[in-house]
Every structure is written in structure tokens, then in C-alpha cells.
Design a protein around this motif. Structure first.
Motif, mmCIF file in Angstrom:
data_model
loop_
_atom_site.group_PDB
_atom_site.id
_atom_site.type_symbol
_atom_site.label_atom_id
_atom_site.label_comp_id
_atom_site.label_asym_id
_atom_site.label_seq_id
_atom_site.Cartn_x
_atom_site.Cartn_y
_atom_site.Cartn_z
ATOM 1 N N PHE A 185 19.013 172.713 -9.873
ATOM 2 C CA PHE A 185 20.287 173.092 -9.277
ATOM 3 C C PHE A 185 21.430 172.253 -9.845
ATOM 4 O O PHE A 185 22.484 172.786 -10.219
ATOM 5 C CB PHE A 185 20.243 172.933 -7.757
ATOM 6 C CG PHE A 185 19.394 173.953 -7.039
ATOM 7 C CD1 PHE A 185 18.884 175.063 -7.689
ATOM 8 C CD2 PHE A 185 19.102 173.806 -5.688
ATOM 9 C CE1 PHE A 185 18.104 175.998 -7.030
ATOM 10 C CE2 PHE A 185 18.327 174.735 -5.006
ATOM 11 C CZ PHE A 185 17.827 175.827 -5.685
ATOM 12 N N VAL A 203 18.128 180.882 -8.873
ATOM 13 C CA VAL A 203 17.305 180.188 -7.877
ATOM 14 C C VAL A 203 16.008 180.935 -7.645
ATOM 15 O O VAL A 203 15.858 182.094 -8.013
ATOM 16 C CB VAL A 203 18.067 180.037 -6.542
ATOM 17 C CG1 VAL A 203 19.382 179.308 -6.745
ATOM 18 C CG2 VAL A 203 18.305 181.406 -5.885
ATOM 19 N N LEU A 249 20.835 173.621 -1.568
ATOM 20 C CA LEU A 249 21.725 174.263 -2.532
ATOM 21 C C LEU A 249 23.167 174.242 -2.044
ATOM 22 O O LEU A 249 24.099 173.965 -2.817
ATOM 23 C CB LEU A 249 21.268 175.704 -2.774
ATOM 24 C CG LEU A 249 22.153 176.551 -3.687
ATOM 25 C CD1 LEU A 249 22.281 175.933 -5.068
ATOM 26 C CD2 LEU A 249 21.611 177.986 -3.775
#
Length: 315
Positions: A185, A203, A249
Motif C-alpha cells: 500500500f 488491493v 488502507l
């Protein structure tokens, strides 16, 4: 105290060496001859699949404590290359223990580093997971670490070897390679900010909940277990708090001013994924006095800053 870190070239090895040196330990580490040796450390080339090489290094150094970090640690790669994962994670551990045994009158403390993934299919009533619950590994990497744990326990009981087993949950921080969720990420966000990719982050499964700990806290736990852990026992190392991947995230995206769209990439989804993994760390706290000290957001900021400074690494 004299320590040997087996598999010191990985993400954790350098941080463990720093922590040990900070409190006055002397430290040596091993790595494959093909890997780049870090500056400022005594490094010995080693293939963990060659028992004779291990024994030669142990005879030369006679470390008081051996931290066994050498592993194929990627869950994703374990699905793609199960034979390599078995060789490194199971045969490698046996080779280390046998190399110690063949040296007369030598009883170093040994930490065998496993994973929270070993618990696998955790029932809702088993969360947070203690070291005593039944392990139900859900992937090939986890299965090999269960085997390592069982082997360590057998050697501790059968041969009186001072072995401590660890189940480390997700540890994160600056320098971790891609293939792990926080590194993935943060790298993607840094690339967007640097104009190296479109403002889209790819993702996998965002619904899973995992236990994340700063690597600097984790290696401090390893040191304390080397000092105070009980032989033949298994200890969870984690934060004691599960965080949703979606929340993780969101926190990383909030650290950036870039407008980034999120897309699910089917290639990032695992064949089997466990909904919740969270550590019960009461045993670790009780035996060593350890507790996590670094807040998650601080760790995420630190990791993102690493990628901002090094956006081309591991491309």
C-alpha cells in the motif's frame, strides 16, 4: 552476550541486530552468499540447507543465543513454490538444530521464529488467540511453520535443548519488501505521489482483520524472550489488537494529499484467507514484561516516508 542471527538479510534481521547492539550484545549474522551484506555487521555466508556449513559457523562463533530468522516468509510465494517453502522452513530448522547437537557440550539458547498464520481457521470464540488453541493452518507457509514449532518442541523435550518458539504476527515498518500488505500500500501511494503510476491503488481482500506490530517492538520482544522465555514454550508476539485491512488502507491514504482510487486486483486475492487473526499476548507480557510501544499510525507514517524516499526500490 554473543548472538547469531541466522537469516539476517531479511526485513527483521537488521532491526534485531540494532536492538541487540544497543544493549551491549555482540552480533553476527548469516545470509546467502548471493545476498548483499549490510554495512557495520559481521556477516557469514550460509545456505541453511547445508548442515555442515551451519556447524562450521557455530564452532567458529559459539554464540550464546541463536535467532533463527531464515525462512521463506511470503504466504503468496508459498502457494507458487511449496517445495522451496518446505525445504527452507522445515529442513532448514532441522539442519540448524542438528548442527547444534553435533557440537559437544554446547547449549545455546535458540529462538525459532514462527508465525501467527499457524493458527489458521480461528473460531470466533477463540479470538484473541492464545498459544494453547488448536492450530488449523490455512496455507502452505503456515503449515511449514506449524511443523517447525512441533519440531522445536520435540527437540527441547527429547534433548533438553533450551529452545523457545515464537509465533510472530504481522510486523511492519520501513524497508519491508513488497508482497506484504503495508509495504504494498505505501509503495503504491508513494509511486502515485511521485508520478510513477496512475492515481489508482490495487488491493486484495480488504475485509480481513490482522494484528500489526512495529518491527522495532517485535525485535525487542525477541530479545526479551531470549533472556527470559521458558525453554520448550511458545509465545505469541503481536499488538494484541486486530485491525481491518480496509481501516489500514484508509489510514495510509489519509497520510497523503493525493486523490487515489481503490481497485480490487483478483491476482492479489489468496485461494484461502482467514477472516480474523489477533494475538493474545498475556503470556509474553507475563514472562518478559514486554508490551508494544509504537502506535500504528506512527509506523505507517514511517513506512510511507521510506517509500517516498525510495520509490524505485524493488520495482
Amino acid at each position: 552476550m554473543k548472538a547469531l542471527i541466522v537469516g539476517g538479510s531479511g526485513f527483521v534481521g537488521g532491526y534485531l541486530a540494532q536492538d541487540l547492539k544497543k544493549v551491549g550484545w555482540s552480533v553476527a549474522m548469516t545470509m546467502l552468499s548471493s545476498e548483499k551484506a549490510p554495512e557495520g555487521h559481521d556477516v557469514y555466508p550460509l545456505n541453511i540447507l547445508e548442515q555442515a556449513q551451519i556447524a562450521d559457523i557455530l564452532r567458529c562463533l559459539c554464540p550464546d543465543v541463536i535467532f533463527h530468522l531464515a525462512a521463506q516468509s511470503s504466504v503468496g510465494l508459498s502457494w507458487k513454490n511449496p517445495a522451496l517453502t518446505v525445504d527452507v522452513n522445515i529442513k532448514g530448522a532441522v539442519n540448524l538444530l542438528e548442527a547444534v547437537r553435533e557440537i559437544p557440550d554446547y547449549q545455546p539458547r535458540i529462538l525459532l521464529i514462527g508465525s501467527g498464520e499457524e493458527y489458521g481457521y480461528v473460531l470466533p470464540e477463540e479470538v484473541p488467540v492464545s498459544e494453547n488453541i488448536k492450530v488449523r493452518p490455512g496455507n502452505l507457509y503456515a503449515a511449514t511453520k506449524v511443523a517447525q514449532n512441533l519440531i522445536g518442541n520435540i527437540y527441547a523435550k527429547a534433548y533438553g535443548m533450551p529452545i523457545v518458539m515464537v509465533r510472530a504476527f504481522n510486523h511492519i515498518g520501513a524497508g519491508q519488501k513488497t508482497g506484504f500488505v503495508v509495504a504494498d500500500f505505501c509503495k503504491q501511494v508513494a509511486e502515485v505521489e511521485a508520478g510513477l503510476r496512475e492515481p489508482v491503488i490495487q488491493v486484495g481482500n480488504l475485509s480481513a482483520r490482522r494484528d500489526f506490530t512495529d518491527v522495532r517492538d517485535v525485535v525487542r520482544a525477541y530479545r526479551l524472550l531470549a533472556e527470559k522465555g521458558k525453554s520448550g514454550e511458545t509465545y505469541n508476539v503481536g499488538s494484541g489488537h486486530a485491525v481491518g485491512i480496509d481501516e489500514l488502507l484508509a489510514q495510509i491514504l489519509s497520510l497523503s494529499e493525493a486523490k487515489i482510487r481503490v481497485e480490487v486486483d483478483a491476482k492479489r486475492l489468496r485461494p484461502i484467507d482467514i477472516p480474523v487473526i489477533e494475538a493474545d499476548i498475556a503470556k509474553l507480557k507475563g514472562h518478559t514484561g514486554w508490551k508494544p510501544e509504537i502506535p500504528l499510525r506512527e509506523t505507517l507514517q514511517w513506512t510511507l516516508q521510506f517509500w517516498r524516499k525510495n520509490p524505485e526500490i524493488f520495482r
